[in-house]
Design an enzyme around this catalytic site. Structure first.
Site, PDB file in Angstrom:
ATOM      1  N   LYS A 246       4.976   5.387   3.742  1.00 57.37           N
ATOM      2  CA  LYS A 246       4.200   4.112   3.690  1.00 57.37           C
ATOM      3  C   LYS A 246       4.127   3.535   5.261  1.00 57.37           C
ATOM      4  CE  LYS A 246       6.261   3.011  -0.273  1.00 57.37           C
ATOM      5  NZ  LYS A 246       6.251   2.212  -1.497  1.00 57.37           N
TER       6      LYS A 246
ATOM      7  N   ARG B 101       8.424  -4.340 -12.003  1.00 59.78           N
ATOM      8  CA  ARG B 101       7.120  -3.697 -11.942  1.00 59.78           C
ATOM      9  C   ARG B 101       6.464  -3.364 -13.549  1.00 59.78           C
ATOM     10  NH1 ARG B 101       9.847  -1.094  -7.966  1.00 59.78           N
ATOM     11  NH2 ARG B 101       9.191  -1.250  -5.738  1.00 59.78           N
TER      12      ARG B 101
ATOM     13  N   PRO C 243       1.012  -1.302  -0.005  1.00 62.12           N
ATOM     14  CA  PRO C 243      -0.029   0.186  -0.097  1.00 62.12           C
ATOM     15  C   PRO C 243       0.841   1.241  -0.225  1.00 62.12           C
ATOM     16  CG  PRO C 243      -0.805  -1.513   1.498  1.00 62.12           C
ATOM     17  CD  PRO C 243       0.550  -2.105   1.052  1.00 62.12           C
ATOM     18  N   GLU C 244       0.384   2.208  -0.802  1.00 59.28           N
ATOM     19  CA  GLU C 244       1.136   3.535  -0.789  1.00 59.28           C
ATOM     20  C   GLU C 244       0.511   4.462   0.133  1.00 59.28           C
ATOM     21  OE1 GLU C 244       1.789   4.592  -5.009  1.00 59.28           O
ATOM     22  OE2 GLU C 244       1.576   2.549  -5.543  1.00 59.28           O
TER      23      GLU C 244
END
Length: 284
Positions: A61, A269, A2-3
Site C-alpha cells: 500500500k 474495524r 487506500p489498499e
C-alpha cells in the site's frame, strides 16, 4: 487507508503524468505533511527543487517516486485521505504540498485528515528489489510478479492468531486491507476468525489466490471508493464498490447462498461475512 488496488491506480497515473518531468516549484502548506522527513520542510523543498522524476514504485500500500538524486526516492504516504492530483486542487483548504512540473503541470498533495505525507528516503536493496528504506520491512504483495504463495503459506502456518489479523499484517503479506481481506475470505469460504495455523495449506493457498483475484478485479475497476477521499490522479473515483460481495453488505443476502450477511467488530474495524458460507470456528 487506500489498499493495493487504489494505490496502484495512483502509481500508474503518476507514471503517465509525472515521470520524465522536472520539479520547478515546491511549497509545503502544512508541516504535518512532511513530519516524516526529519530534516524538515525547508530541506525537502530545497532537495526537490530542480529534481527530475525518473520513475515510480510501489510495494503493498506504499508508493514512491524515484528521482535523479542518487539512491533517493520520494515516499508518498497516502494515509487515510491523501490524494496525488495532477492539475489544480479542487479544495485548497486541504492542499498540503504543491509542486509545479517543467511542462506547467501542477502536482498537488491533498489530504483532508493529514495522516499522510511526503518523505525523502534512501533506496536500499531488499530481497532483490530496490525500495525506499521506510518500505523495506514490508512483505511482497499478491500482485507482485515475485510473490511466492508457498512461502507466504509457510509463514501463515506458523501464526497462532486469526487469519484475518494475519492478512492485515503487512510484514506477512502486504497490500491487503480490511475491504479486500473480507472479500478474499468470502471467496475462499473461510471465516476470518479462524486461526491461521489451524487452516490447511490448500485453504491458505485459496485465501491468497482469492486476494490476488479480487484485488486484480478492483484494479481493473479503478479501485474502491465509498466517498470522495479516494480518487485517482485526475480526481476520479473508482467503482469496484458496486462489485463487493460481502464488505459493507450487512443485512443483505449473500450472493452465493442467500444467507444474511453479518458484521462484527474486529481490531477497531468491521468484519463482514456470510454465516453459512463462512461458519465461525467452534469455541473450545
Amino acid at each position: 487507508m487506500p489498499e493495493l488496488p487504489e494505490v496502484e491506480v495512483v502509481r500508474r497515473g503518476l507514471a503517465a503524468h509525472a515521470v520524465g518531468r522536472t520539479i520547478t516549484a515546491v511549497r509545503v502548506h502544512h508541516p504535518r505533511a512532511v513530519r516524516r522527513h526529519e530534516a524538515g520542510p525547508a530541506d525537502l523543498t530545497a532537495r526537490l527543487l530542480g529534481t527530475a522524476i525518473t520513475g515510480t514504485g510501489r510495494r503493498g500500500k506504499y508508493l514512491w517516486l524515484t528521482l535523479d538524486e542518487p539512491d533517493t526516492a520520494l515516499v508518498v504516504h497516502l494515509g487515510m485521505s491523501g490524494q496525488m492530483l495532477v492539475g489544480p486542487a479542487p479544495n485548497t483548504a486541504h492542499l498540503r504540498i504543491a509542486t509545479l512540473l517543467d511542462d506547467g503541470t501542477a502536482l498537488n498533495f491533498v489530504d483532508q485528515r493529514t495522516f499522510g505525507g511526503w518523505q525523502l528516503a534512501d533506496l536500499v536493496d531488499v530481497d532483490g528489489d530496490v525500495v525506499p528504506a521506510p518500505v523495506a520491512h514490508l512483505a511482497r504483495d499478491p500482485l507482485d510478479d515475485r510473490f511466492d504463495p508457498a512461502a507466504a503459506v509457510a509463514v501463515l502456518r506458523r501464526k497462532h492468531s486469526e487469519i484475518k489479523r494475519q492478512l492485515l499484517d503487512q510484514t506477512v503479506v502486504s497490500g491487503i486491507g480490511n475491504i479486500y481481506a473480507d472479500e478474499a475470505l468470502w471467496r475462499a469460504r473461510v471465516n476470518g476468525a479462524r486461526r491461521a495455523d489451524a487452516l490447511t495449506r490448500p485453504a491458505l493457498t485459496a485465501v491468497l489466490a482469492a486476494a490476488a483475484e479480487v484485488m486484480g478485479e478492483a484494479l481493473a475497476a479503478g479501485g474502491t471508493s465509498f466517498d470522495a477521499l479516494y480518487v485517482n490522479v485526475n480526481g476520479e473515483s473508482g467503482y469496484f464498490d458496486r462489485s463487493l460481495d460481502v464488505y459493507g453488505r450487512e443485512g443483505l443476502g449473500c450472493r452465493r447462498c442467500g444467507a444474511v450477511i453479518r458484521r462484527e467488530k474486529f481490531m477497531n474495524r468491521s468484519s463482514f461475512y456470510c454465516p453459512r458460507c463462512q461458519p465461525r470456528p467452534r469455541r473450545r
